[in-house]
Design a protein around this motif. Structure first.
Motif, mmCIF file in Angstrom:
data_model
loop_
_atom_site.group_PDB
_atom_site.id
_atom_site.type_symbol
_atom_site.label_atom_id
_atom_site.label_comp_id
_atom_site.label_asym_id
_atom_site.label_seq_id
_atom_site.Cartn_x
_atom_site.Cartn_y
_atom_site.Cartn_z
ATOM 1 N N PRO A 35 18.400 28.586 -21.820
ATOM 2 C CA PRO A 35 18.928 27.221 -21.801
ATOM 3 C C PRO A 35 18.411 26.469 -20.575
ATOM 4 N N ASN A 36 18.337 25.161 -20.680
ATOM 5 C CA ASN A 36 17.720 24.301 -19.669
ATOM 6 C C ASN A 36 18.305 24.500 -18.269
ATOM 7 N N GLN A 37 19.630 24.529 -18.134
ATOM 8 C CA GLN A 37 20.261 24.655 -16.809
ATOM 9 C C GLN A 37 19.937 26.013 -16.163
ATOM 10 N N GLN A 38 19.989 27.050 -16.948
ATOM 11 C CA GLN A 38 19.681 28.390 -16.425
ATOM 12 C C GLN A 38 18.217 28.464 -15.996
ATOM 13 N N GLN A 39 17.353 27.925 -16.847
ATOM 14 C CA GLN A 39 15.917 27.901 -16.568
ATOM 15 C C GLN A 39 15.638 27.152 -15.274
ATOM 16 N N ARG A 40 16.238 25.976 -15.145
ATOM 17 C CA ARG A 40 16.014 25.138 -13.963
ATOM 18 C C ARG A 40 16.552 25.822 -12.697
ATOM 19 N N ALA A 41 17.744 26.425 -12.788
ATOM 20 C CA ALA A 41 18.346 27.108 -11.635
ATOM 21 C C ALA A 41 17.443 28.257 -11.169
ATOM 22 N N LEU A 42 16.951 29.054 -12.107
ATOM 23 C CA LEU A 42 16.071 30.178 -11.752
ATOM 24 C C LEU A 42 14.774 29.699 -11.109
ATOM 25 N N LYS A 43 14.189 28.646 -11.668
ATOM 26 C CA LYS A 43 12.930 28.137 -11.110
ATOM 27 C C LYS A 43 13.119 27.600 -9.701
ATOM 28 N N ILE A 44 14.189 26.843 -9.475
ATOM 29 C CA ILE A 44 14.405 26.245 -8.140
ATOM 30 C C ILE A 44 14.682 27.330 -7.104
ATOM 31 N N VAL A 45 15.570 28.259 -7.426
ATOM 32 C CA VAL A 45 15.979 29.267 -6.435
ATOM 33 C C VAL A 45 14.898 30.335 -6.230
ATOM 34 N N TYR A 46 14.346 30.873 -7.318
ATOM 35 C CA TYR A 46 13.428 32.006 -7.186
ATOM 36 C C TYR A 46 11.960 31.615 -7.087
ATOM 37 N N MET A 47 11.554 30.588 -7.778
ATOM 38 C CA MET A 47 10.136 30.212 -7.733
ATOM 39 C C MET A 47 9.834 29.250 -6.593
ATOM 40 N N GLN A 48 10.766 28.356 -6.314
ATOM 41 C CA GLN A 48 10.551 27.407 -5.223
ATOM 42 C C GLN A 48 11.178 27.899 -3.922
ATOM 43 N N ALA A 49 11.894 29.018 -3.979
ATOM 44 C CA ALA A 49 12.525 29.650 -2.805
ATOM 45 C C ALA A 49 13.428 28.690 -2.040
ATOM 46 N N ARG A 50 14.252 27.995 -2.765
ATOM 47 C CA ARG A 50 15.203 27.071 -2.131
ATOM 48 C C ARG A 50 16.541 27.770 -1.956
ATOM 49 N N LYS A 51 17.321 27.296 -0.990
ATOM 50 C CA LYS A 51 18.646 27.848 -0.745
ATOM 51 C C LYS A 51 19.599 27.356 -1.824
ATOM 52 N N TYR A 52 20.700 28.087 -1.992
ATOM 53 C CA TYR A 52 21.661 27.740 -3.033
ATOM 54 C C TYR A 52 22.172 26.313 -2.897
ATOM 55 N N GLN A 53 22.542 25.923 -1.688
ATOM 56 C CA GLN A 53 23.088 24.579 -1.486
ATOM 57 C C GLN A 53 22.050 23.522 -1.866
ATOM 58 N N GLU A 54 20.836 23.730 -1.460
ATOM 59 C CA GLU A 54 19.753 22.801 -1.750
ATOM 60 C C GLU A 54 19.506 22.716 -3.258
ATOM 61 N N ALA A 55 19.506 23.852 -3.933
ATOM 62 C CA ALA A 55 19.297 23.879 -5.380
ATOM 63 C C ALA A 55 20.457 23.198 -6.103
ATOM 64 N N ALA A 56 21.673 23.447 -5.648
ATOM 65 C CA ALA A 56 22.845 22.812 -6.267
ATOM 66 C C ALA A 56 22.779 21.295 -6.109
ATOM 67 N N ASP A 57 22.364 20.827 -4.926
ATOM 68 C CA ASP A 57 22.231 19.384 -4.697
ATOM 69 C C ASP A 57 21.164 18.781 -5.606
ATOM 70 N N LEU A 58 20.037 19.459 -5.754
ATOM 71 C CA LEU A 58 18.967 18.971 -6.631
ATOM 72 C C LEU A 58 19.430 18.866 -8.086
ATOM 73 N N MET A 59 20.227 19.839 -8.503
ATOM 74 C CA MET A 59 20.689 19.857 -9.887
ATOM 75 C C MET A 59 21.929 19.000 -10.095
ATOM 76 N N GLY A 60 22.582 18.583 -8.986
ATOM 77 C CA GLY A 60 23.792 17.768 -9.077
ATOM 78 C C GLY A 60 25.007 18.558 -9.539
ATOM 79 N N ILE A 61 25.075 19.846 -9.140
ATOM 80 C CA ILE A 61 26.207 20.700 -9.514
ATOM 81 C C ILE A 61 26.737 21.408 -8.269
ATOM 82 N N SER A 62 27.868 22.084 -8.406
ATOM 83 C CA SER A 62 28.437 22.831 -7.276
ATOM 84 C C SER A 62 27.692 24.154 -7.101
ATOM 85 N N ILE A 63 27.886 24.754 -5.948
ATOM 86 C CA ILE A 63 27.243 26.052 -5.679
ATOM 87 C C ILE A 63 27.753 27.103 -6.656
#
Length: 180
Positions: A133-161
């Motif tokens: 699903p899109n949200q799971q895909q996006r979360a995995l790409k931001i955190v694991y492929m772009q190596a972003r921190k959880y807070q940063e990824a949550a802010d990019l996606m507009g969701i809570s940690i």
């Protein structure tokens, strides 16, 4: 000199004398029995460096735990039994370590043969990732492929940690299922 100073001074002097006596007792045991203990350890282990390390750690423990103060009658027997037990424990631990390494090596070689070509693995992983699903895909790409921190990824996606963590957890679980 008042009474407290007098008592403190005499306690310090007594401690210094006791420390010096303890040092002399230990030095006597060390110089008299070092070769004996080393030979016994070497005879069992058959490795000079390992025997030296074992004997050094034995004498350090003897000093730190002040066991030399409890040795009265059969000092040589105590030293022999102690170093024999340590040497046998060393051999047992070394044998266990070698068996564990051999086991891992055999398993590694078996699993190495089962590995697909890297390009095939990457294609398979990309396909499985695209099926999520899109949200799971996006979360995995931001955190694991772009190596972003959880807070940063949550802010990019507009969701809570916590939501991000949920997407990551379910995304990884679904990814594992699809890869198998």
């Amino acid at each position: 000199m008042n009474r407290n100073d007098y008592l403190t001074y005499h306690m310090d002097v007594e401690q210094d004398v006791t420390k010096k006596q303890n040092q002399e007792v230990f030095d006597f045991i060390f110089t008299k029995f070092y070769k004996f203990v080393f030979v016994k350890a070497f005879f069992i282990i058959q490795d000079k460096e390992a025997a030296e390390d074992l004997v050094q750690s034995f004498f350090i423990d003897l000093w730190v735990n002040k066991q030399y103060l409890m040795l009265e009658d059969d000092m040589k027997g105590y030293l022999y039994r102690s170093i024999r037990n340590r040497a046998l424990n060393y051999l047992r631990d070394t044998e266990k370590k070698l068996k564990r390494q051999e086991h891992y090596l055999i398993n590694w070689e078996d699993s190495f043969e089962k590995i697909e070509e890297p390009n095939e693995q990457i294609c398979h992983l990309k396909q499985a990732l695209n099926e999520l699903p899109n949200q799971q895909q996006r979360a995995l790409k931001i955190v694991y492929m772009q190596a972003r921190k959880y807070q940063e990824a949550a802010d990019l996606m507009g969701i809570s940690i916590n939501s991000l963590k949920s997407h990551l957890k379910t995304g990884l679980r679904n990814l594992r299922i699809r890869i198998k």
